[in-house]
Design a protein around this motif. Structure first.
Motif, short mmCIF file in Angstrom:
data_model
loop_
_atom_site.label_atom_id
_atom_site.label_comp_id
_atom_site.label_asym_id
_atom_site.label_seq_id
_atom_site.Cartn_x
_atom_site.Cartn_y
_atom_site.Cartn_z
N ILE A 8 -28.76 6.85 9.49
CA ILE A 8 -29.64 6.97 8.33
C ILE A 8 -28.88 7.74 7.25
N GLU A 9 -28.95 7.20 6.03
CA GLU A 9 -28.28 7.83 4.89
C GLU A 9 -29.28 7.92 3.74
N VAL A 10 -29.40 9.10 3.15
CA VAL A 10 -30.30 9.31 2.02
C VAL A 10 -29.47 9.78 0.84
N LEU A 42 -27.51 13.28 0.35
CA LEU A 42 -28.33 14.41 0.72
C LEU A 42 -28.43 14.52 2.23
N ILE A 43 -28.48 13.38 2.90
CA ILE A 43 -28.61 13.36 4.35
C ILE A 43 -27.80 12.19 4.89
N THR A 68 -28.76 19.56 4.48
CA THR A 68 -28.21 18.76 3.39
C THR A 68 -26.72 18.62 3.62
N LEU A 69 -26.22 17.41 3.51
CA LEU A 69 -24.83 17.14 3.80
C LEU A 69 -24.18 16.43 2.63
N ILE A 91 -32.43 6.70 -2.55
CA ILE A 91 -31.99 5.45 -1.94
C ILE A 91 -31.81 5.75 -0.46
N VAL A 92 -32.47 4.99 0.39
CA VAL A 92 -32.36 5.16 1.83
C VAL A 92 -31.63 3.96 2.40
N ASN A 93 -30.51 4.22 3.08
CA ASN A 93 -29.76 3.18 3.78
C ASN A 93 -29.96 3.35 5.27
#
Length: 177
Positions: free
Chosen positions: A155-157, A11-12, A2-3, A81-83
């Motif tokens: 990837i960003e969550v 979260l990621i 987790t970042l 939300i996934v980017n």
């Protein structure tokens, strides 16, 4: 893993195909992890549409052997939300219809025949955003071949929990008519 960083809660954040990277807003993107297969690519070409060129100058692509490229992350059940971040940096796919692929998140088709070049051209940043519900403790993102090779750059969550706290009432205001 987790970042978080730089004031935006994530979260990621994964720099697919690259190492740790801190973007212009101070957000830490972790070195590539969570993938099952694929090869690395890189370019030194400038990337249009972003000030964070390094995030788009490295990536992971899938040469088409089985299995298909998939990223999996252990994450609590909930709404997110996934980017997904892309840039078409290979001259062999600089043309409409030369690279097409599908994307499934949690088994649901979210992109049918994605064509990065058709959307933004060569060496340009593209961000696709999806609302996702995770119900099995693992976020799965699959990239399926249609024509040429699949590709991902980052990837960003983000947590999709709405902000339900009311803003504070301003004080010390004055005005003249």
């Amino acid at each position: 893993t987790t970042l978080s960083g730089g004031g935006s809660a994530a979260l990621i954040r994964v720099n697919a195909g690259g190492g740790d990277y801190t973007d212009g807003s101070g957000n830490l993107w972790a070195a590539d992890f969570g993938y099952n297969t694929g090869s690395l690519d890189s370019t030194s070409s400038p990337i249009a549409g972003t000030t964070d060129d390094p995030l788009y100058q490295q990536g992971r692509w899938d040469p088409g052997t089985s299995p298909e490229l998939e990223y999996s992350f252990n994450i609590a059940n909930g709404n997110y939300i996934v980017n997904l971040h892309f840039a078409d940096t290979w001259s062999g796919t600089f043309g409409v219809g030369l690279r097409l692929f599908d994307i499934l998140i949690e088994g649901a088709l979210v992109e049918d025949n994605l064509d990065i070049f058709a959307e933004v051209g060569a060496n340009a940043a593209l961000i696709k955003t999806y609302n996702v519900t995770v119900a099995d403790g693992q976020l799965n993102i699959r990239f399926l071949h249609v024509k040429e090779n699949t590709k991902i750059n980052a990837i960003e969550v983000l947590d999709a929990v709405p902000d339900t706290e009311s803003p504070s009432v301003p004080t010390g205001l004055s005005g003249t008519a």
